[in-house]
Design a protein around this motif. Structure first.
Motif, mmCIF file in Angstrom:
data_model
loop_
_atom_site.group_PDB
_atom_site.id
_atom_site.type_symbol
_atom_site.label_atom_id
_atom_site.label_comp_id
_atom_site.label_asym_id
_atom_site.label_seq_id
_atom_site.Cartn_x
_atom_site.Cartn_y
_atom_site.Cartn_z
ATOM 1 N N TYR A 65 42.985 30.857 24.457
ATOM 2 C CA TYR A 65 42.930 30.444 25.857
ATOM 3 C C TYR A 65 43.528 31.497 26.773
ATOM 4 O O TYR A 65 43.118 31.620 27.916
ATOM 5 N N LEU A 66 44.506 32.237 26.284
ATOM 6 C CA LEU A 66 45.140 33.269 27.106
ATOM 7 C C LEU A 66 44.127 34.335 27.529
ATOM 8 O O LEU A 66 44.205 34.873 28.624
ATOM 9 N N VAL A 67 43.175 34.629 26.645
ATOM 10 C CA VAL A 67 42.177 35.656 26.937
ATOM 11 C C VAL A 67 41.315 35.238 28.127
ATOM 12 O O VAL A 67 41.006 36.052 28.996
ATOM 13 N N PHE A 68 40.948 33.962 28.187
ATOM 14 C CA PHE A 68 40.031 33.506 29.227
ATOM 15 C C PHE A 68 40.735 33.037 30.499
ATOM 16 O O PHE A 68 40.186 33.143 31.586
ATOM 17 N N MET A 69 41.952 32.512 30.374
ATOM 18 C CA MET A 69 42.637 31.985 31.552
ATOM 19 C C MET A 69 43.595 32.985 32.193
ATOM 20 O O MET A 69 43.745 33.014 33.407
ATOM 21 N N ILE A 70 44.254 33.790 31.391
ATOM 22 C CA ILE A 70 45.272 34.695 31.909
ATOM 23 C C ILE A 70 44.715 36.106 32.077
ATOM 24 O O ILE A 70 44.958 36.760 33.075
ATOM 25 N N GLU A 71 44.006 36.591 31.091
ATOM 26 C CA GLU A 71 43.257 37.847 31.112
ATOM 27 C C GLU A 71 44.092 39.120 31.160
ATOM 28 O O GLU A 71 43.538 40.197 31.196
ATOM 29 N N ARG A 72 45.394 39.043 31.162
ATOM 30 C CA ARG A 72 46.232 40.236 31.191
ATOM 31 C C ARG A 72 47.248 40.172 30.062
ATOM 32 O O ARG A 72 47.967 39.198 29.911
ATOM 33 N N ALA A 73 47.326 41.242 29.287
ATOM 34 C CA ALA A 73 48.210 41.283 28.131
ATOM 35 C C ALA A 73 49.676 41.188 28.535
ATOM 36 O O ALA A 73 50.477 40.553 27.855
ATOM 37 N N ARG A 125 40.182 43.082 24.736
ATOM 38 C CA ARG A 125 39.183 42.817 25.774
ATOM 39 C C ARG A 125 39.283 43.826 26.915
ATOM 40 O O ARG A 125 38.273 44.264 27.460
ATOM 41 N N GLU A 126 40.506 44.201 27.294
ATOM 42 C CA GLU A 126 40.690 45.163 28.385
ATOM 43 C C GLU A 126 40.186 46.552 28.022
ATOM 44 O O GLU A 126 39.786 47.319 28.898
ATOM 45 N N LEU A 127 40.215 46.898 26.746
ATOM 46 C CA LEU A 127 39.822 48.242 26.314
ATOM 47 C C LEU A 127 38.336 48.379 25.985
ATOM 48 O O LEU A 127 37.907 49.444 25.536
ATOM 49 N N ARG A 128 37.568 47.325 26.209
ATOM 50 C CA ARG A 128 36.130 47.439 25.984
ATOM 51 C C ARG A 128 35.523 48.438 26.949
ATOM 52 O O ARG A 128 35.974 48.587 28.084
ATOM 53 N N GLU A 129 34.494 49.093 26.499
ATOM 54 C CA GLU A 129 33.810 50.050 27.363
ATOM 55 C C GLU A 129 33.058 49.317 28.457
ATOM 56 O O GLU A 129 32.492 48.249 28.231
ATOM 57 N N ILE A 130 33.075 49.894 29.619
ATOM 58 C CA ILE A 130 32.330 49.332 30.734
ATOM 59 C C ILE A 130 30.921 49.919 30.679
ATOM 60 O O ILE A 130 30.750 51.145 30.729
ATOM 61 N N PRO A 131 29.910 49.069 30.551
ATOM 62 C CA PRO A 131 28.541 49.599 30.458
ATOM 63 C C PRO A 131 28.083 50.166 31.804
ATOM 64 O O PRO A 131 28.230 49.544 32.843
ATOM 65 N N ILE A 132 27.581 51.360 31.751
ATOM 66 C CA ILE A 132 27.067 52.016 32.950
ATOM 67 C C ILE A 132 25.580 52.235 32.728
ATOM 68 O O ILE A 132 25.168 52.921 31.801
ATOM 69 N N THR A 133 24.794 51.634 33.584
ATOM 70 C CA THR A 133 23.354 51.795 33.477
ATOM 71 C C THR A 133 22.894 52.820 34.484
ATOM 72 O O THR A 133 23.348 52.853 35.631
ATOM 73 N N ARG A 134 21.991 53.632 34.060
ATOM 74 C CA ARG A 134 21.444 54.663 34.945
ATOM 75 C C ARG A 134 20.066 54.216 35.398
ATOM 76 O O ARG A 134 19.234 53.822 34.599
ATOM 77 N N LEU A 135 19.920 54.264 36.675
ATOM 78 C CA LEU A 135 18.615 53.903 37.252
ATOM 79 C C LEU A 135 17.812 55.179 37.453
ATOM 80 O O LEU A 135 17.971 55.901 38.414
#
Length: 139
Positions: A65-73, A125-135
């Motif tokens: 629940y901490l991952v979804f409600m609090i979101e900060r380590a 979760r915080e260290l996941r890569e942010i997907p960047i899409t190129r148009l």
């Protein structure tokens, strides 16, 4: 879910505490219904709040629940301890000061596991890569 851009928002913190407390008691009720329902004729608040009913075989946890409600380590330890301080207050109102050593060991262990596992999951979760899409157009 609840993470905001504002650094200090007391209503957000209270909402997170209330949601985490509710999720804790829902999860505790689920596990107690599985583990205790077969052995007792009627469920009551004794199994939730009376310190004498907590034994070494009690299983609870809300790290997910901490991952979804609090979101900060960095907030996981604060919210984990707050959850159990509120639970301690409810237990004291219901049955007095918990004098069982087992109750303190179980709850101390659960606080540590919840905080550490919550921090680990939040960091992951915080260290996941942010997907960047190129148009780009395919011309």
């Amino acid at each position: 879910m609840f993470y905001g851009a504002v650094v200090w928002d007391p209503w957000l913190i209270v909402a997170q505490i209330v949601c985490l407390q509710c999720a804790y008691y829902l999860t505790l009720g689920f596990f107690l219904s599985i583990l205790v329902w077969t052995r007792v004729s009627r469920m009551s608040l004794v199994y939730f709040l009376d310190f004498s009913s907590i034994t070494a075989s009690t299983v609870t946890g809300c790290a997910g629940y901490l991952v979804f409600m609090i979101e900060r380590a960095k907030k996981c330890l604060d919210f984990s301890v707050t959850l159990f301080v509120i639970h301690l207050c409810f237990c004291m109102l219901y049955g007095g000061w918990p004098s069982s050593v087992t109750w303190w060991i179980v709850n101390g262990t659960v606080i540590a596991i919840m905080a550490l596992l919550g921090e680990y999951l939040c960091i992951k979760r915080e260290l996941r890569e942010i997907p960047i899409t190129r148009l780009r157009s395919n011309v």
